[in-house]
Design a protein around this motif. Structure first.
Motif, PDB file in Angstrom:
ATOM      1  N   MET A   1       7.791  45.522  -0.651  1.00 49.92           N
ATOM      2  CA  MET A   1       8.519  45.759   0.592  1.00 49.92           C
ATOM      3  C   MET A   1       8.950  47.206   0.701  1.00 49.92           C
ATOM      4  SD  MET A   1      10.878  42.438   1.517  1.00 49.92           S
ATOM      5  CE  MET A   1      12.090  42.917   0.319  1.00 49.92           C
ATOM      6  N   LYS A   2       8.693  47.817   1.840  1.00 51.00           N
ATOM      7  CA  LYS A   2       9.140  49.184   2.089  1.00 51.00           C
ATOM      8  C   LYS A   2      10.532  49.218   2.712  1.00 51.00           C
ATOM      9  CE  LYS A   2       4.448  50.964   2.649  1.00 51.00           C
ATOM     10  NZ  LYS A   2       3.490  51.645   3.563  1.00 51.00           N
ATOM     11  N   ARG A   3      10.930  48.101   3.344  1.00 52.18           N
ATOM     12  CA  ARG A   3      12.231  48.058   4.003  1.00 52.18           C
ATOM     13  C   ARG A   3      12.740  46.628   4.008  1.00 52.18           C
ATOM     14  NH1 ARG A   3      13.467  50.313  10.099  1.00 52.18           N
ATOM     15  NH2 ARG A   3      12.522  48.341  10.728  1.00 52.18           N
ATOM     16  N   ASP A   4      14.041  46.469   3.937  1.00 53.03           N
ATOM     17  CA  ASP A   4      14.667  45.159   4.004  1.00 53.03           C
ATOM     18  C   ASP A   4      14.220  44.452   5.283  1.00 53.03           C
ATOM     19  OD1 ASP A   4      16.362  42.976   4.226  1.00 53.03           O
ATOM     20  OD2 ASP A   4      18.165  44.088   3.684  1.00 53.03           O
ATOM     21  N   PRO A   5      13.691  43.219   5.197  1.00 55.61           N
ATOM     22  CA  PRO A   5      13.261  42.522   6.411  1.00 55.61           C
ATOM     23  C   PRO A   5      14.396  42.256   7.386  1.00 55.61           C
ATOM     24  CG  PRO A   5      13.206  41.064   4.500  1.00 55.61           C
ATOM     25  CD  PRO A   5      13.406  42.440   3.981  1.00 55.61           C
ATOM     26  N   TRP A   6      15.632  42.280   6.896  1.00 52.62           N
ATOM     27  CA  TRP A   6      16.797  42.141   7.766  1.00 52.62           C
ATOM     28  C   TRP A   6      17.472  43.491   7.992  1.00 52.62           C
ATOM     29  CZ3 TRP A   6      20.031  37.157   6.416  1.00 52.62           C
ATOM     30  CH2 TRP A   6      19.252  36.019   6.677  1.00 52.62           C
ATOM     31  N   HIS A   7      16.703  44.549   8.009  1.00 50.94           N
ATOM     32  CA  HIS A   7      17.248  45.884   8.223  1.00 50.94           C
ATOM     33  C   HIS A   7      18.066  45.924   9.526  1.00 50.94           C
ATOM     34  CE1 HIS A   7      17.504  50.248   8.220  1.00 50.94           C
ATOM     35  NE2 HIS A   7      17.104  50.240   9.483  1.00 50.94           N
ATOM     36  N   GLY A   8      19.266  46.458   9.448  1.00 51.25           N
ATOM     37  CA  GLY A   8      20.133  46.556  10.611  1.00 51.25           C
ATOM     38  C   GLY A   8      21.090  45.395  10.784  1.00 51.25           C
ATOM     39  N   CYS A   9      20.911  44.341   9.997  1.00 52.77           N
ATOM     40  CA  CYS A   9      21.750  43.154  10.147  1.00 52.77           C
ATOM     41  C   CYS A   9      23.224  43.463   9.880  1.00 52.77           C
ATOM     42  CB  CYS A   9      21.257  42.062   9.198  1.00 52.77           C
ATOM     43  SG  CYS A   9      22.263  40.560   9.168  1.00 52.77           S
ATOM     44  N   ASP A  10      23.503  44.164   8.801  1.00 55.82           N
ATOM     45  CA  ASP A  10      24.895  44.392   8.400  1.00 55.82           C
ATOM     46  C   ASP A  10      25.670  45.251   9.391  1.00 55.82           C
ATOM     47  OD1 ASP A  10      24.560  42.863   6.168  1.00 55.82           O
ATOM     48  OD2 ASP A  10      24.213  44.536   4.812  1.00 55.82           O
ATOM     49  N   GLY A  11      24.991  46.166  10.058  1.00 58.53           N
ATOM     50  CA  GLY A  11      25.689  47.060  10.977  1.00 58.53           C
ATOM     51  C   GLY A  11      25.667  46.626  12.422  1.00 58.53           C
ATOM     52  N   LEU A  12      25.119  45.442  12.693  1.00 61.66           N
ATOM     53  CA  LEU A  12      24.971  44.992  14.072  1.00 61.66           C
ATOM     54  C   LEU A  12      26.322  44.587  14.667  1.00 61.66           C
ATOM     55  CD1 LEU A  12      22.650  44.569  16.076  1.00 61.66           C
ATOM     56  CD2 LEU A  12      22.523  42.201  15.320  1.00 61.66           C
ATOM     57  N   LYS A  13      26.624  45.121  15.837  1.00 61.63           N
ATOM     58  CA  LYS A  13      27.859  44.787  16.541  1.00 61.63           C
ATOM     59  C   LYS A  13      27.535  43.797  17.651  1.00 61.63           C
ATOM     60  CE  LYS A  13      30.342  47.997  14.382  1.00 61.63           C
ATOM     61  NZ  LYS A  13      31.475  47.673  13.477  1.00 61.63           N
ATOM     62  N   GLN A  14      27.955  42.552  17.478  1.00 58.73           N
ATOM     63  CA  GLN A  14      27.739  41.573  18.529  1.00 58.73           C
ATOM     64  C   GLN A  14      28.783  40.462  18.404  1.00 58.73           C
ATOM     65  OE1 GLN A  14      23.662  40.263  18.122  1.00 58.73           O
ATOM     66  NE2 GLN A  14      24.066  39.132  16.244  1.00 58.73           N
ATOM     67  N   ALA A  15      29.262  40.017  19.558  1.00 58.91           N
ATOM     68  CA  ALA A  15      30.326  39.015  19.608  1.00 58.91           C
ATOM     69  C   ALA A  15      29.814  37.762  20.292  1.00 58.91           C
ATOM     70  CB  ALA A  15      31.524  39.570  20.372  1.00 58.91           C
ATOM     71  N   LEU A  16      30.462  36.643  19.987  1.00 58.22           N
ATOM     72  CA  LEU A  16      30.099  35.393  20.650  1.00 58.22           C
ATOM     73  C   LEU A  16      30.387  35.480  22.145  1.00 58.22           C
ATOM     74  CD1 LEU A  16      31.461  32.583  18.286  1.00 58.22           C
ATOM     75  CD2 LEU A  16      29.100  33.367  18.550  1.00 58.22           C
ATOM     76  N   PRO A  17      29.476  34.959  22.964  1.00 54.57           N
ATOM     77  CA  PRO A  17      29.767  34.891  24.404  1.00 54.57           C
ATOM     78  C   PRO A  17      30.828  33.826  24.662  1.00 54.57           C
ATOM     79  CG  PRO A  17      27.736  33.755  23.917  1.00 54.57           C
ATOM     80  CD  PRO A  17      28.158  34.408  22.628  1.00 54.57           C
ATOM     81  N   LYS A  18      31.488  33.910  25.768  1.00 53.15           N
ATOM     82  CA  LYS A  18      32.519  32.913  26.090  1.00 53.15           C
ATOM     83  C   LYS A  18      31.911  31.549  26.350  1.00 53.15           C
ATOM     84  CE  LYS A  18      35.898  36.194  27.904  1.00 53.15           C
ATOM     85  NZ  LYS A  18      36.726  36.603  29.067  1.00 53.15           N
ATOM     86  N   LYS A  19      30.694  31.543  26.836  1.00 54.64           N
ATOM     87  CA  LYS A  19      30.002  30.282  27.036  1.00 54.64           C
ATOM     88  C   LYS A  19      28.512  30.571  27.037  1.00 54.64           C
ATOM     89  CE  LYS A  19      30.055  30.471  32.092  1.00 54.64           C
ATOM     90  NZ  LYS A  19      30.392  29.735  33.332  1.00 54.64           N
ATOM     91  N   ILE A  20      27.721  29.521  26.885  1.00 58.01           N
ATOM     92  CA  ILE A  20      26.272  29.675  26.958  1.00 58.01           C
ATOM     93  C   ILE A  20      25.861  29.719  28.422  1.00 58.01           C
ATOM     94  CG2 ILE A  20      24.046  28.600  26.414  1.00 58.01           C
ATOM     95  CD1 ILE A  20      25.275  27.356  23.987  1.00 58.01           C
ATOM     96  N   ARG A  21      25.298  30.847  28.806  1.00 61.47           N
ATOM     97  CA  ARG A  21      24.864  31.004  30.189  1.00 61.47           C
ATOM     98  C   ARG A  21      23.559  30.255  30.415  1.00 61.47           C
ATOM     99  NH1 ARG A  21      26.094  36.242  28.651  1.00 61.47           N
ATOM    100  NH2 ARG A  21      23.896  36.782  28.542  1.00 61.47           N
ATOM    101  N   GLU A  22      23.428  29.627  31.519  1.00 56.14           N
ATOM    102  CA  GLU A  22      22.203  28.917  31.845  1.00 56.14           C
ATOM    103  C   GLU A  22      21.164  29.887  32.379  1.00 56.14           C
ATOM    104  OE1 GLU A  22      21.649  25.849  31.104  1.00 56.14           O
ATOM    105  OE2 GLU A  22      23.693  25.473  30.426  1.00 56.14           O
ATOM    106  N   ASN A  23      19.942  29.786  31.871  1.00 47.98           N
ATOM    107  CA  ASN A  23      18.872  30.668  32.345  1.00 47.98           C
ATOM    108  C   ASN A  23      18.352  30.163  33.697  1.00 47.98           C
ATOM    109  OD1 ASN A  23      18.979  32.348  30.143  1.00 47.98           O
ATOM    110  ND2 ASN A  23      17.487  31.161  28.972  1.00 47.98           N
TER     111      ASN A  23
END
Length: 238
Positions: free
Chosen positions: A216-238
């Motif tokens: 492996m040249k790079r972690d397959p989960w590269h960027g996971c630890d630094g990802l900024k994302q929060a839960l949505p208030k609800k699941i939006r319908e597509n």
């Protein structure tokens, strides 16, 4: 007692443990829980004949707020492997629809995990409620493919979207953990573009995982630890 011997889960400390293993008091729990801080602690677990390691979804620094959600895609009898791959991709697309990025992992057993890192962290109730809502949404949209209940009689030919690993005190197998199963499969983080080449959830095991890691040249989960994302208030319908 060997691979066919009786195994058990251990959450709490005991006398005679190696010094590299520690315990911590957790509010509401009668006994202190085991934890490790470093590779010496992991090796101490191995010396105690621990095979699988299942951590909580939170850290000691903030026990009451999980830093990720795990969706465990568990195939019922009669589910072909290709359907498992399609299910993981469907879940990824549904998560992206509400602004969340997920990372995929083979479990070393039968199924796949889609792990969603969270920062800022929600409380346990919010994490579980969101995971349950997502599972129920998938089951409602594709009732022939997904089920959101653990009842065995409802799972034949369907994939159980196990959201229960996101409750306080629940656990999920750690990445790169060996499984206590015949063949000694390893829970393996993957890039999404590797799914099409994955033949089973236990494709990587103690025999071939060193070769994968070395190449492996790079972690397959590269960027996971630094990802900024929060839960949505609800699941939006597509």
């Amino acid at each position: 007692e060997g691979i066919r011997g009786q195994c058990f889960f251990q959450k709490h400390g005991m006398s005679g443990m190696p010094a590299a293993l520690h315990t911590v008091a957790i509010e509401g729990e009668a006994q202190e829980y085991l934890y490790v801080e470093d590779i010496e602690g992991v090796l101490a677990l191995v010396q105690m004949n621990a095979i699988e390691i299942h951590p909580w979804g939170s850290t000691l620094a903030d026990i009451e707020h999980p830093d990720h959600i795990v969706f465990d895609l568990d195939p019922g009898p009669g589910v072909a492997w290709k359907r498992m791959l399609d299910a993981a991709r469907t879940l990824r697309a549904r998560l992206r629809g509400v602004g969340l990025e997920g990372f995929v992992r083979s479990t070393g057993g039968k199924g796949l995990h889609v792990v969603v890192p969270l920062n800022p962290r929600p409380d346990w109730a919010s994490a579980k409620a969101f995971a349950q809502a997502m599972a129920r949404t998938l089951a409602a949209e594709s009732p022939d493919a997904f089920v959101a209940t653990a009842a065995k009689n409802k799972r034949r030919g369907r994939i159980f979207v196990d959201y229960l690993r996101n409750a306080r005190g629940a656990t999920a197998v750690a990445s790169y953990c060996v499984r206590a199963r015949a063949g000694a499969g390893v829970a393996t983080p993957l890039r999404w573009d590797e799914l099409s080449r994955l033949r089973s959830a236990s494709q990587y095991d103690i025999n071939n995982i060193p070769r994968r890691l070395a190449g492996m040249k790079r972690d397959p989960w590269h960027g996971c630890d630094g990802l900024k994302q929060a839960l949505p208030k609800k699941i939006r319908e597509n």
